[in-house]
Design an enzyme around this catalytic site. Structure first.
Site, mmCIF file in Angstrom:
data_model
loop_
_atom_site.group_PDB
_atom_site.id
_atom_site.type_symbol
_atom_site.label_atom_id
_atom_site.label_comp_id
_atom_site.label_asym_id
_atom_site.label_seq_id
_atom_site.Cartn_x
_atom_site.Cartn_y
_atom_site.Cartn_z
ATOM 1 N N CYS A 77 0.823 -1.209 0.000
ATOM 2 C CA CYS A 77 0.000 0.000 0.000
ATOM 3 C C CYS A 77 0.862 1.267 0.000
ATOM 4 O O CYS A 77 1.648 1.462 -0.907
ATOM 5 C CB CYS A 77 -0.976 -0.038 1.167
ATOM 6 S SG CYS A 77 -2.306 1.145 0.958
ATOM 7 N N HIS A 177 -3.890 -4.672 -0.256
ATOM 8 C CA HIS A 177 -3.649 -5.197 1.087
ATOM 9 C C HIS A 177 -3.701 -6.724 1.052
ATOM 10 O O HIS A 177 -4.757 -7.317 1.262
ATOM 11 C CB HIS A 177 -4.694 -4.643 2.058
ATOM 12 C CG HIS A 177 -4.497 -3.187 2.345
ATOM 13 N ND1 HIS A 177 -3.685 -2.744 3.352
ATOM 14 C CD2 HIS A 177 -4.963 -2.082 1.715
ATOM 15 C CE1 HIS A 177 -3.666 -1.413 3.359
ATOM 16 N NE2 HIS A 177 -4.446 -0.993 2.371
ATOM 17 N N GLU A 179 -2.735 -8.758 3.141
ATOM 18 C CA GLU A 179 -3.039 -9.347 4.451
ATOM 19 C C GLU A 179 -4.535 -9.541 4.688
ATOM 20 O O GLU A 179 -4.923 -10.314 5.557
ATOM 21 C CB GLU A 179 -2.416 -8.493 5.566
ATOM 22 C CG GLU A 179 -3.056 -7.118 5.813
ATOM 23 C CD GLU A 179 -2.573 -6.021 4.883
ATOM 24 O OE1 GLU A 179 -1.882 -6.319 3.884
ATOM 25 O OE2 GLU A 179 -2.904 -4.844 5.147
#
Lengths: 195, 251
Positions: A77, A177, A179
């Site tokens: 990001c 993202h 994650e």
């Protein structure tokens, strides 16, 4: 394997830590330069605004350290944008690992920021996308983008094609993202850890 | 292509998922961590947890619950209910929430939106607007929809965007619990005048209702609770249906 997550005052990294927990690897969240230099892998996350993030990195000398790292580094990001040369967000000089300009999306009909799940496509040999479908959905939240350039390894389309992932030497970067991008995101992180 | 999002909402009371009609008559709907993980597996694009008790005693329970959810869920999730300060937001984000949703506190103190956006970034600040039609006009309601305010919905939506909200969660109290469809006209009006995403909520009863909210309602995301909890519609079936009708979906 020693994994270090760069600690600086840019957003919350709990989601990154839990993603690593789910994969089952240990990590340290640190701004200690010697730990960062000695780690096998470094993750450089980030949420927030570019000039504030750069200011926090400078406070700790991390803006000098990060571009010098020799081990594989994954920036996500705003972390990816900070590795570029310059960002239009508050006219911020960034670290320059990737010699490209970060620009603001301009559109009269599409909403800015670009929020949600969009598909990415590998456009070069990209070890981080190994085992994934040719087009894979990942989660984005951003108003600034990196144009497609020679370092682009995956692209996404919103307003126009832009860089979803970059790679140069030991530096890997993702605009989205990983994650919180479901199983696809987890695979991308696992692929990075396997480099 | 950017997809439309399907978001199951889990209303939380005393650490359990509950669902009622028009915010009353609550029924137990299961364990939030299990449900959250199940929804993620079924293809939910995000999760929203709304703590509908949110008394002081419950805050610690909520933070612990958020931590458990974050450990088990690999998609973005939002937490709302009773959030009224930078400290509240900080605790939830540190526990692993990706976004927070504020409602009554933003109405009471609109500057809170600016402060939170500055501190944490607009991307993690959702302003929830509960709206109800009274005497031909749409009015913002607070306290779980029980209390009318003197603020009209459409100008309020613009104001929260200008103050730095990253997304708007628009719940029609007229439609909520009815299963008769989303408030498409109001949603479309707000969505076309906003540059931030609109999550439509309240009224989902069938797969067609989601199709309508993405076409007529111009919503960026559709949120529902009971139809998913009570397995009237599976998320997988819903996304396949919408995709077959030409709505961009992450499948």
């Amino acid at each position: 394997m020693d994994i270090a997550i760069v600690k600086y005052n840019a957003g919350n990294v709990a989601s990154v830590m839990y993603a690593l927990d789910r994969i089952g690897v240990k990590y340290q969240w640190t701004d200690d330069t010697s730990i960062l230099q000695q780690a096998d892998k470094v993750i450089f996350p980030g949420v927030g605004e570019a000039s504030t993030a750069m200011a926090h990195l400078k406070e700790k000398g991390l803006d000098q350290l990060i571009p010098q790292l020799k081990q594989p580094v994954l920036a996500t990001c705003i972390g990816m944008q900070l590795l570029c040369k310059h960002s239009e967000e508050n006219d911020t000089t960034c670290m320059g690992v990737f010699d490209v300009e970060v620009k603001r999306f301009q559109s009269s009909d599409l909403k800015i920021p670009h929020v949600g799940w969009n598909s990415i496509r590998a456009i070069q040999d990209n070890p981080l996308m190994e085992g994934l479908k040719p087009e894979e959905f990942v989660y984005f939240v951003h108003s600034y983008y990196v144009p497609v350039n020679p370092f682009t390894t995956a692209e996404c389309n919103y307003v126009q094609p832009f860089s979803a992932m970059l790679h140069r030497d030991n530096f890997y970067a993702a605009q989205f993202h990983a994650e919180i991008s479901g199983m696809a995101g987890q695979r991308i992180i696992e692929n990075f850890l396997a480099i | 292509m950017l997809t439309k999002r399907i978001i199951p909402c889990l209303d939380i009371k005393d650490g359990r998922t509950v669902k009622g009609t028009n915010f009353v008559d609550l029924r137990d709907a299961g364990d939030p961590v299990e449900l959250g993980a199940l929804y993620a597996q079924e293809g939910a694009d995000e999760l929203v947890f709304l703590d509908i008790t949110a008394t002081v005693d419950d805050r610690k329970t909520l933070v612990n619950l958020v931590r458990e959810v974050a450990r088990h869920v690999n998609i973005p999730f939002t937490v709302g209910g009773g959030i009224s300060s930078i400290q509240d937001v900080s605790a939830l984000l540190n526990a692993g929430a990706d976004k927070v949703s504020i409602n009554s506190s933003a109405v009471r103190n609109p500057d809170l939106i600016d402060e939170l956006a500055l501190q944490f970034g607009s991307q993690c600040i959702i302003v929830a607007i509960d709206t109800r039609l009274v005497d031909g006009k749409d009015w913002v309601h607070t306290h779980g929809g029980r209390k009318i305010t003197e603020i009209q919905t459409i100008p309020w939506a613009k104001e929260v965007e200008n103050r730095g909200a990253g997304e708007i969660l628009l719940t029609s109290m007229d439609a909520d619990g009815t299963k008769a469809g989303f408030a498409n006209a109001l949603t479309a009006h707000i969505s076309t005048h906003a540059s931030i995403p609109i999550i439509a909520s309240g009224g989902a009863g069938s797969m067609e209702h989601f199709y309508e909210v993405f076409t007529d309602g111009k919503a960026d995301a559709g949120l529902a609770a009971s139809i998913f909890h009570f397995k009237e519609i599976s998320i997988g079936d819903l996304k396949n249906y919408l995709s077959s009708k030409g709505i961009p979906m992450r499948i």
